[in-house]
Scaffold this motif. Structure first.
Motif, PDB file in Angstrom:
ATOM      1  N   SER A 155       0.842  -1.200   0.000  1.00 42.85           N
ATOM      2  CA  SER A 155       0.000   0.000   0.000  1.00 42.85           C
ATOM      3  C   SER A 155       0.875   1.247   0.000  1.00 42.85           C
ATOM      4  O   SER A 155       1.881   1.320   0.717  1.00 42.85           O
ATOM      5  N   LEU A 156       0.484   2.222  -0.793  1.00 41.23           N
ATOM      6  CA  LEU A 156       1.213   3.485  -0.816  1.00 41.23           C
ATOM      7  C   LEU A 156       0.915   4.287   0.447  1.00 41.23           C
ATOM      8  O   LEU A 156      -0.151   4.155   1.049  1.00 41.23           O
ATOM      9  N   ASP A 157       1.860   5.103   0.827  1.00 34.80           N
ATOM     10  CA  ASP A 157       1.712   5.936   2.019  1.00 34.80           C
ATOM     11  C   ASP A 157       0.587   6.942   1.796  1.00 34.80           C
ATOM     12  O   ASP A 157       0.609   7.715   0.836  1.00 34.80           O
ATOM     13  N   ARG A 158      -0.411   6.929   2.663  1.00 33.84           N
ATOM     14  CA  ARG A 158      -1.574   7.799   2.500  1.00 33.84           C
ATOM     15  C   ARG A 158      -1.535   9.018   3.413  1.00 33.84           C
ATOM     16  O   ARG A 158      -2.499   9.766   3.496  1.00 33.84           O
ATOM     17  N   LYS A 159      -0.431   9.214   4.117  1.00 36.83           N
ATOM     18  CA  LYS A 159      -0.343  10.361   5.015  1.00 36.83           C
ATOM     19  C   LYS A 159      -0.159  11.639   4.207  1.00 36.83           C
ATOM     20  O   LYS A 159       0.613  11.688   3.262  1.00 36.83           O
ATOM     21  N   PHE A 160      -0.890  12.649   4.602  1.00 34.78           N
ATOM     22  CA  PHE A 160      -0.779  13.947   3.942  1.00 34.78           C
ATOM     23  C   PHE A 160      -0.344  14.974   4.971  1.00 34.78           C
ATOM     24  O   PHE A 160      -1.031  15.213   5.965  1.00 34.78           O
ATOM     25  N   ILE A 161       0.816  15.555   4.741  1.00 34.20           N
ATOM     26  CA  ILE A 161       1.347  16.560   5.664  1.00 34.20           C
ATOM     27  C   ILE A 161       1.547  17.856   4.883  1.00 34.20           C
ATOM     28  O   ILE A 161       2.504  17.984   4.113  1.00 34.20           O
ATOM     29  N   PRO A 162       0.646  18.818   5.021  1.00 31.55           N
ATOM     30  CA  PRO A 162       0.812  20.084   4.299  1.00 31.55           C
ATOM     31  C   PRO A 162       2.023  20.853   4.806  1.00 31.55           C
ATOM     32  O   PRO A 162       2.426  20.713   5.968  1.00 31.55           O
ATOM     33  N   LYS A 163       2.609  21.643   3.920  1.00 29.16           N
ATOM     34  CA  LYS A 163       3.772  22.428   4.318  1.00 29.16           C
ATOM     35  C   LYS A 163       3.404  23.442   5.392  1.00 29.16           C
ATOM     36  O   LYS A 163       4.183  23.711   6.303  1.00 29.16           O
ATOM     37  N   ASP A 164       2.227  24.021   5.251  1.00 33.79           N
ATOM     38  CA  ASP A 164       1.745  24.951   6.270  1.00 33.79           C
ATOM     39  C   ASP A 164       0.817  24.197   7.216  1.00 33.79           C
ATOM     40  O   ASP A 164      -0.079  23.476   6.779  1.00 33.79           O
ATOM     41  N   LYS A 165       1.045  24.364   8.512  1.00 30.06           N
ATOM     42  CA  LYS A 165       0.245  23.633   9.487  1.00 30.06           C
ATOM     43  C   LYS A 165      -1.231  23.995   9.386  1.00 30.06           C
ATOM     44  O   LYS A 165      -2.099  23.154   9.589  1.00 30.06           O
ATOM     45  N   GLU A 166      -1.512  25.244   9.094  1.00 30.16           N
ATOM     46  CA  GLU A 166      -2.899  25.682   8.976  1.00 30.16           C
ATOM     47  C   GLU A 166      -3.171  26.097   7.537  1.00 30.16           C
ATOM     48  O   GLU A 166      -2.580  27.052   7.031  1.00 30.16           O
ATOM     49  N   LEU A 167      -4.057  25.363   6.883  1.00 34.69           N
ATOM     50  CA  LEU A 167      -4.414  25.683   5.508  1.00 34.69           C
ATOM     51  C   LEU A 167      -5.403  26.846   5.488  1.00 34.69           C
ATOM     52  O   LEU A 167      -6.173  27.039   6.437  1.00 34.69           O
ATOM     53  N   PRO A 168      -5.400  27.624   4.413  1.00 34.57           N
ATOM     54  CA  PRO A 168      -6.384  28.714   4.308  1.00 34.57           C
ATOM     55  C   PRO A 168      -7.808  28.166   4.365  1.00 34.57           C
ATOM     56  O   PRO A 168      -8.111  27.136   3.755  1.00 34.57           O
ATOM     57  N   GLU A 169      -8.662  28.833   5.104  1.00 36.59           N
ATOM     58  CA  GLU A 169     -10.055  28.408   5.196  1.00 36.59           C
ATOM     59  C   GLU A 169     -10.842  28.922   3.998  1.00 36.59           C
ATOM     60  O   GLU A 169     -10.622  30.035   3.522  1.00 36.59           O
ATOM     61  N   LEU A 170     -11.750  28.081   3.534  1.00 35.95           N
ATOM     62  CA  LEU A 170     -12.614  28.505   2.438  1.00 35.95           C
ATOM     63  C   LEU A 170     -13.651  29.496   2.965  1.00 35.95           C
ATOM     64  O   LEU A 170     -14.269  29.255   4.012  1.00 35.95           O
ATOM     65  N   PRO A 171     -13.861  30.600   2.269  1.00 36.92           N
ATOM     66  CA  PRO A 171     -14.960  31.494   2.663  1.00 36.92           C
ATOM     67  C   PRO A 171     -16.285  30.741   2.638  1.00 36.92           C
ATOM     68  O   PRO A 171     -16.479  29.824   1.832  1.00 36.92           O
ATOM     69  N   ARG A 172     -17.189  31.101   3.493  1.00 33.73           N
ATOM     70  CA  ARG A 172     -18.458  30.377   3.600  1.00 33.73           C
ATOM     71  C   ARG A 172     -19.230  30.392   2.287  1.00 33.73           C
ATOM     72  O   ARG A 172     -19.882  29.413   1.927  1.00 33.73           O
ATOM     73  N   ILE A 173     -19.160  31.499   1.563  1.00 31.53           N
ATOM     74  CA  ILE A 173     -19.911  31.565   0.308  1.00 31.53           C
ATOM     75  C   ILE A 173     -19.299  30.655  -0.754  1.00 31.53           C
ATOM     76  O   ILE A 173     -19.987  30.225  -1.686  1.00 31.53           O
TER      77      ILE A 173
END
Length: 386
Positions: free
Chosen positions: A108-126
């Motif tokens: 099985s391929l490694d399925r871990k996802f570690i973004p470079k930035d700890k906090e990703l930008p939040e999507l605006p509600r709209i």
């Protein structure tokens, strides 16, 4: 920067070629894997005698599987240390089952996802309208990843990626996020289902990606029109138009629902843009799609001369879309990179013959309960001759 390993395998393999060789050996020799991986439909458990559980799995596994709690069994499959696992029940897992689980884990391929930035930008509600938490997580993570990837390869390409081409965009959740703050990228959404495109355009107006047209509404007149056509006549467009002409005559008042009104997509400096191209992809050749991009770009003369640098992206690209996306990198000079998360690999068609969805000893005639398998089995890779 490219990853340390071309493939994120987890086992101790000397090279990607060694991993692929071992993977191919396993998937072509393990009958259990071939039966269970894409070869079993949920209805098979109710329509086959003896049941699929007894027909497909080794007899020595039955006692343990029937006695083991389902959540405990899931832990065994993906989390437990196989060297120290002890089942508290009467039956212990057979060695052949442990060996099978160990082999699947190893390949099985490694399925871990570690973004470079700890906090990703939040999507605006709209922008996140219509998305469930799972979809929001996927879109946020993948949008950030492809944006980071485009920045990483900027030096190699001699400039920024000009457009993201989204294969099978659906209702364009990913494209809408990329075209909005903080990314503001140009997106070409390729989708074959018209109702998905219509829904996507309606969401674009709600999110501000497309401008809502200015229009006049009149609720009193609309009530008169509804009284004429009746509740069952609202779906009949010709009948509604006739009632509008009878009540209003020629007027600038708009009575169509928002789902039937298209917004206006404008190019603005520093802002993202979405363009929809309807059609189904039958190969990795994107010549027609690229021509459409050129046709609809309304920009300054200097911008027109700019070379296109496209990245093919897709999330949950079903079946052959993954194949076409990868081939697009080879077949189109303007495609400079590919970032795809595929799904439904059992719907991939074979290059040299029809796909073998079912094992011969389970369903010799390929007559699936849902009928889809029979239709798909007649397909071949349209580029097989190349």
């Amino acid at each position: 920067m490219p990853p340390e390993r071309p493939l994120p395998y987890t086992g101790n393999f000397e090279s990607p070629d060694a991993y692929i060789k071992e993977l191919l050996n396993f998937v072509t020799t393990s009958d259990i894997f071939r039966i269970l991986c894409g070869g079993v439909h949920i209805l098979d458990f109710f329509t086959i005698e003896p049941g699929t559980f007894y027909a497909a799995l080794p007899e020595e596994w039955h006692a343990f599987l029937l006695s083991c709690d389902i959540m405990r069994f899931l832990d065994l499959l993906v989390r437990e240390d196989l060297d120290t696992f002890v089942h508290e029940g009467e039956h212990q897992p057979p060695e052949s089952l442990i060996a099978y689980i160990r082999k699947v884990r190893e390949l099985s391929l490694d399925r871990k996802f570690i973004p470079k930035d700890k906090e990703l930008p939040e999507l605006p509600r709209i922008v996140a309208v219509g998305m469930k938490p799972k979809k929001i997580h996927e879109v946020c993570s993948f949008a950030d990843y492809v944006t980071q990837l485009s920045s990483d390869i900027k030096g190699q390409l001699g400039g920024e990626i000009t457009h993201f081409v989204d294969f099978g965009s659906g209702q364009n959740y990913l494209g809408r996020a990329l075209a909005s703050e903080p990314y503001n990228r140009h997106v070409v959404a390729v989708e074959g289902r018209d109702h998905n495109v219509s829904s996507a355009k309606e969401l674009d107006m709600m999110s501000g990606v497309a401008l809502k047209p200015q229009m006049q509404r009149n609720k009193k007149l609309w009530k008169q029109i509804k009284a004429i056509v009746g509740p069952d006549g609202l779906k009949d467009r010709a009948l509604v138009d006739k009632a509008i002409e009878e009540v209003v005559g020629v007027s600038d008042i708009e009575f169509r629902p928002m789902s039937q009104i298209e917004g206006k997509y404008e190019y603005q400096d520093g802002k993202g843009h979405v363009q929809y191209i309807s059609g189904r992809l039958d190969s990795g050749d994107l010549t027609e799609v690229i021509l459409e991009i050129d046709k609809h770009r309304v920009v300054e003369e200097e911008e027109k001369k700019r070379e296109l640098k496209l990245m093919a992206v897709s999330i949950h690209s079903c079946g052959n879309l993954s194949h076409f996306g990868i081939r697009s990198l080879l077949m189109n000079p303007d495609i400079r990179a590919v970032a795809i998360v595929g799904c439904c690999y059992n719907l991939l068609t074979e290059k040299l013959g029809p796909p073998t969805y079912k094992q011969p000893y389970l369903r010799p005639t390929l007559q699936a309960v849902n009928g889809r398998v029979v239709r798909e089995s007649a397909k071949f890779d349209p580029r097989a001759s190349q």
